[in-house]
Design an enzyme around this catalytic site. Structure first.
Site, short mmCIF file in Angstrom:
data_model
loop_
_atom_site.label_atom_id
_atom_site.label_comp_id
_atom_site.label_asym_id
_atom_site.label_seq_id
_atom_site.Cartn_x
_atom_site.Cartn_y
_atom_site.Cartn_z
N ARG A 122 -30.58 62.33 -10.80
CA ARG A 122 -31.94 62.85 -10.49
C ARG A 122 -32.08 64.34 -10.75
NH1 ARG A 122 -31.38 59.25 -6.06
NH2 ARG A 122 -32.37 57.29 -6.61
N GLU A 186 -44.71 77.36 -35.55
CA GLU A 186 -44.93 77.55 -34.10
C GLU A 186 -45.20 79.02 -33.79
OE1 GLU A 186 -45.42 75.02 -32.22
OE2 GLU A 186 -43.91 73.44 -32.43
N LYS A 228 -45.06 82.60 -24.23
CA LYS A 228 -44.86 81.27 -23.65
C LYS A 228 -44.45 81.38 -22.18
CE LYS A 228 -43.26 76.66 -24.20
NZ LYS A 228 -42.68 75.64 -25.04
N GLU A 238 -48.89 71.84 -17.22
CA GLU A 238 -49.98 71.61 -18.18
C GLU A 238 -51.22 70.98 -17.56
OE1 GLU A 238 -48.54 70.67 -22.15
OE2 GLU A 238 -50.27 69.42 -22.44
N HIS A 266 -41.07 68.90 -37.82
CA HIS A 266 -42.06 69.10 -36.77
C HIS A 266 -42.98 70.29 -37.09
CE1 HIS A 266 -43.85 69.26 -32.80
NE2 HIS A 266 -43.47 70.51 -32.67
#
Ligand SMILES: NC(=O)c1ccc[n+]([C@@H]2O[C@H](COP(=O)([O-])OP(=O)(O)OC[C@H]3O[C@@H](n4cnc5c(N)ncnc54)[C@H](O)[C@@H]3O)[C@@H](O)[C@H]2O)c1
Length: 362
Positions: A122, A186, A228, A238, A266
């Site tokens: 976890r 990017e 960022k 988000e 990408h």
């Protein structure tokens, strides 16, 4: 720690973490050893990066219970199968909750290793050691982790912040040109979505950046990371502003899915996607055509594609866009713009208009 290290931070209270950017960071463990807690460490890398840089990291871990895992390279391997291989390596190491995963590689390794770290018991710690421009400016920062499914990009994943980001800019010297250019997509995105001044800086520094001038590159990486880090600190999961970082990505992710993972990189898919988002914005009267042209010119200057590959099925693209994570209540949500530096979320854009846009060549 060497003095030329640029230091930033992602401020998230108790989960805040440092971003360190500089030349030669991996070779000197004083630059990153303090970011590891327990004794067990699994270093995950890929077949291109490991022969070049794994030794530098392993040497600095001589007193750890250490294991390494080298995965095949590329987007086609950002899968649940690869994640299962990381789990098997953790089990082999008897990794407990205080174990750490180091992700040494590009965004594929970072996303995969981060996702495995989010799931193992976890959640265990992980450290990002990005080795591509794209990973240094974007994917290593912010805690988005995950894998692709045949049905869509990044459909399975978790928010799980790293303990640190260690970006050794020396590693960029071995990055193939095409991969470097993909990283600039990017970079350009940051200017396009919210920083017109940075966009103009890129227009004037394109030659130095493409020539891999170390100072220009370090300035560029630090600027993107700062932007960022700020956005992530304000909107970690988000719910608002962070969605703007997906400028070009609804189209881009659909292209990656439909064209086959790895056929378009990408960054290349994002470059094409940003052009479509800008064109759609102009068509909807939100922005001037001149801004689309300026974006296209800059992407072209960085050697990036701007047109959808001939023969791509527009209906398949639209179907892939319907599975985008930004959508809400089954309706498309896109990131469009009002011009350079002014992206915004757009809801309810007519699907017919988008289909028409996807059918256009050029
Ligand atoms: N988590 C996020 O927030 C986020 C953000 C943007 C992108 N991404 C993801 O990042 C991935 C793309 O990352 P990428 O462009 O780094 O791809 P990548 O990890 O596939 O790396 C590109 C290629 O370069 C090779 N390589 C890496 N470093 C090298 C080096 N220093 N020298 C020589 N070769 C090297 C790799 O082996 C690979 O073949 C995509 O899966 C994308 O979805 C994630």
């Amino acid at each position: 720690m060497s003095s030329a290290v640029r230091k930033l931070a992602v401020e998230l209270g108790a989960r805040s973490y440092p971003i360190r950017i500089g030349a030669g960071l991996l070779s000197d463990p004083t630059n990153w050893r303090d970011t590891l807690s327990g004794k067990q460490v699994l270093v995950v890398s890929d077949e291109h990066v490991a022969p070049l840089y794994l030794d530098r990291v392993v040497t600095g871990l001589h007193d750890a219970a250490l294991s390494t895992l080298i995965l095949p390279a590329g987007e086609a391997h950002k899968t649940l199968d690869s994640t299962t291989r990381i789990f098997a390596a953790l089990a082999e190491l008897n990794a407990s909750r205080d174990a750490t995963i180091i992700a040494l590689g590009g965004g594929v390794i970072g996303d995969l290793a981060g996702f495995a770290a989010a799931c193992w018991m976890r959640g265990i710690a992980f450290v990002q050691m990005p080795t591509t421009l794209l990973a240094m400016v974007d994917s290593s920062v912010g805690g988005k982790t995950g894998v692709d499914l045949p049905q869509g990009k990044n459909l399975v994943g978790a928010f799980h912040q790293p303990r640190a980001v260690i970006a050794d800019t020396d590693t960029l010297s071995s990055l193939p040109d095409r991969e470097l250019r993909a990283g600039f997509a990017e970079v350009i995105k940051y200017g396009a979505l919210g920083d017109a001044q940075f966009f103009a800086w890129l227009e004037t520094h394109a030659d130095a950046l493409l020539a891999r001038d170390p100072h220009a590159l370090a300035d560029c990486i630090a600027h993107c990371c700062a932007q960022k880090a700020g956005i992530v600190a304000r909107d970690e999961t988000e719910r608002g502003e962070r969605a703007l970082l997906n400028f070009g990505h609804s189209f881009g992710h659909a292209l990656e899915t439909v064209c086959g993972y790895g056929s378009l990189l990408h960054g290349e898919a994002v470059a094409i996607g940003m052009c479509r988002a800008a064109r759609l914005s102009a068509r909807l009267g939100m922005a001037a055509d001149a801004d689309s042209q300026r974006l296209r010119d800059l992407l072209t200057r960085f050697g990036l594609p701007t047109a959808i590959p001939a023969g791509t099925d527009a209906d398949a693209l639209l179907a892939a866009m319907r599975l985008d994570k930004k959508n809400a209540s089954g309706r498309l949500r896109l990131i469009l713009w009002r011009g350079v530096g002014r992206a915004e979320i757009a809801e309810g854009v007519d699907e017919g208009t988008i289909r028409e846009l996807l059918r256009e060549s050029g």
